[in-house]
Design an enzyme around this catalytic site. Structure first.
Site, mmCIF file in Angstrom:
data_model
loop_
_atom_site.group_PDB
_atom_site.id
_atom_site.type_symbol
_atom_site.label_atom_id
_atom_site.label_comp_id
_atom_site.label_asym_id
_atom_site.label_seq_id
_atom_site.Cartn_x
_atom_site.Cartn_y
_atom_site.Cartn_z
ATOM 1 N N HIS B 14 64.096 4.232 41.414
ATOM 2 C CA HIS B 14 63.121 3.777 40.412
ATOM 3 C C HIS B 14 62.247 4.970 40.017
ATOM 4 O O HIS B 14 61.604 5.589 40.861
ATOM 5 C CB HIS B 14 62.273 2.638 40.970
ATOM 6 N N HIS B 106 61.693 4.261 48.659
ATOM 7 C CA HIS B 106 61.009 3.480 47.628
ATOM 8 C C HIS B 106 59.514 3.364 47.937
ATOM 9 O O HIS B 106 59.062 3.685 49.038
ATOM 10 C CB HIS B 106 61.604 2.066 47.551
ATOM 11 N N GLU B 163 60.402 1.451 52.390
ATOM 12 C CA GLU B 163 59.537 0.885 51.339
ATOM 13 C C GLU B 163 58.097 1.055 51.811
ATOM 14 O O GLU B 163 57.707 0.480 52.829
ATOM 15 C CB GLU B 163 59.898 -0.586 51.164
#
EC number: 3.5.1.15
Lengths: 293, 293
Positions: B14, B106, B163
């Site tokens: 992303h 992430h 994450e």
């Protein structure tokens, strides 16, 4: 100014700053909340296309698109250029429904708490003094200089920008929603009293943070970041930063210190939207202002 | 699996999740940090076009673009479709340099702390158990189901997604940068020991949070939000939520309570990227897993 005829509440100048957008939507769904006896209140979502795309802007920052010469240049055709002309033609001094005061609702990824951004016109200082009297946690940031400032509120001399954070782009947080709504309601109450000549009297001094410049991240020749905000400075908006104190941390773990000559008060520390503008933080000096009543 | 031949560290699946991107850039600038005697380490920035645009993706979420039938459908031509095929052709089982393990980096706007997302294959559980033994604040989120999961890591059975949060999109925070880097280094050290047959032995139980579903925001017929995450739930990722406890707050100030039948543990609460996916939070159940050595 004699009396306020018309107030504009603007949200969504930046499409990914949800707080102001949803406050404006709520006020539009409950118009009685903003109706007052002695002036008219308008609401406006400034960049609906950017909101739909969950982006700050489509082609260029709308809040840098209100330079007078740009507004007059009809060959400028980006989405935000066109939108800025429309907004000026609606609410500017020569517009369809010119407004006397603008409340412009924003959010920041920096730890701005509740910040009111304005300039040192008496009306504006008196407004923020009143709002701070109701909520002492409010910070006053004097950031607007007429020669350099091309934001939406520059089409109108009076009012303030409400900047809340830290909140990520594209996120709605209930606490900031409620605090922003309360600030808007309190400001409208103030304008009502102002029109009645019932302005409450306060201590004639006010602590403000005056914009004095910006600092960029360390970068290489290609513009790539070479360091991050130092962990000791992250979230420390409005706190003193003295020469020699940590400001950046390189990716290799080396601390870079502040090299200024005197203590400053950084704000907008690590604001997501400012990476592309070459701003790691804005610097302010702390001042006490007197005699503005 | 006998021994690990090749490990892939991926950042920037992303484009607006800066933490992993800058960790990968640092590792590429200092390759000795990831060189190990008994396996090869590769690094990769997965969506450079989205990073340049500071957006999650250009055309579609790359981390939902690895469905087998989609990868085989050469008529699919979005930027991320093409990119997913390229990535699979590089690192997938039949690729140019197939990898045995993927570490996928992430960040989240939710208060995920340090989360390791994986599934309950023994290798993966042993890996996260080792990493948690070095940093007990790590949360283990079992989120991947092979039939429904089309993220980049689905091209390889082993590894985990790191994450970290809460951190806004488009922002680099030094503390999460350093914690992510440390997790990567520790994981590589583990793989080195694994290949030597020197896997340390741990208590054969592990507390995990297993994905059981998602909840969307209350919306009207047009899909518009009608409520926000309740302030009491904001930032409470991995904390118990019992039936009857506040979950949303409407714009009018009405509390909506959780209507499930038993206590759950929400994660990804108020993740910016999930508004468009119809997810206000993911629900997990807390479990203790035994006998995976």
């Amino acid at each position: 100014m004699n009396s306020i005829q018309r107030v504009l509440i603007v949200g969504g100048v930046h499409g990914n700053e949800f707080t102001g957008i949803y406050v404006v939507k709520k006020l539009e769904n409950h118009p009685y909340l903003i109706q007052r006896d002695n002036f008219e209140t308008l609401t406006f979502l400034a960049n609906p296309k950017a909101f739909a795309a969950v982006r700050r802007y489509i082609d260029q920052d709308l809040n840098r698109s209100f330079k007078k010469s740009d507004l007059q240049d009809l060959t400028r055709s980006s989405y935000e250029d066109i939108r800025a002309r429309e907004i000026n033609n609606l609410f500017g001094a020569n517009g369809k429904t010119p407004v006397d005061v603008i409340l412009d609702l924003h959010s920041s990824t920096a730890n701005m708490g509740l910040t009111l951004m304005t300039d040192d016109r008496s009306f504006n200082l008196q407004l923020v003094t009143y709002l701070q009297s109701l909520n002492p946690s409010i910070n006053i940031y004097l950031s607007r200089k007429s020669e350099e400032y091309f934001g939406l509120p520059s089409i109108c001399e009076l009012g303030c920008t409400i900047e809340v954070g830290a909140v990520p782009q594209g996120v709605l947080q209930a606490d900031f929603f409620r605090k922003t709504e309360a600030l808007v309601i309190n400001a409208l109450n103030y304008f009502e009293q102002y029109n009645r000549g019932e302005i409450p009297s306060f201590d004639k001094s006010l602590t403000v943070y005056r914009h004095i410049g910006t600092i960029d991240y360390p970068r290489n020749e290609s513009g790539e970041l070479q360091a991050m905000i130092h962990p000791q400075l992250q979230f420390q908006d409005y706190q003193p930063l003295a020469p020699g104190e940590p400001i950046f941390l390189t990716f290799d773990g080396e601390t870079i210190t502040y090299q200024g000559e005197s203590t400053v008060y950084p704000v907008f520390i690590n604001e997501a939207a400012y990476y592309e503008k070459g701003i790691a933080m804005c610097l302010t000096q702390k001042e006490i202002i007197h005699n503005f009543y």
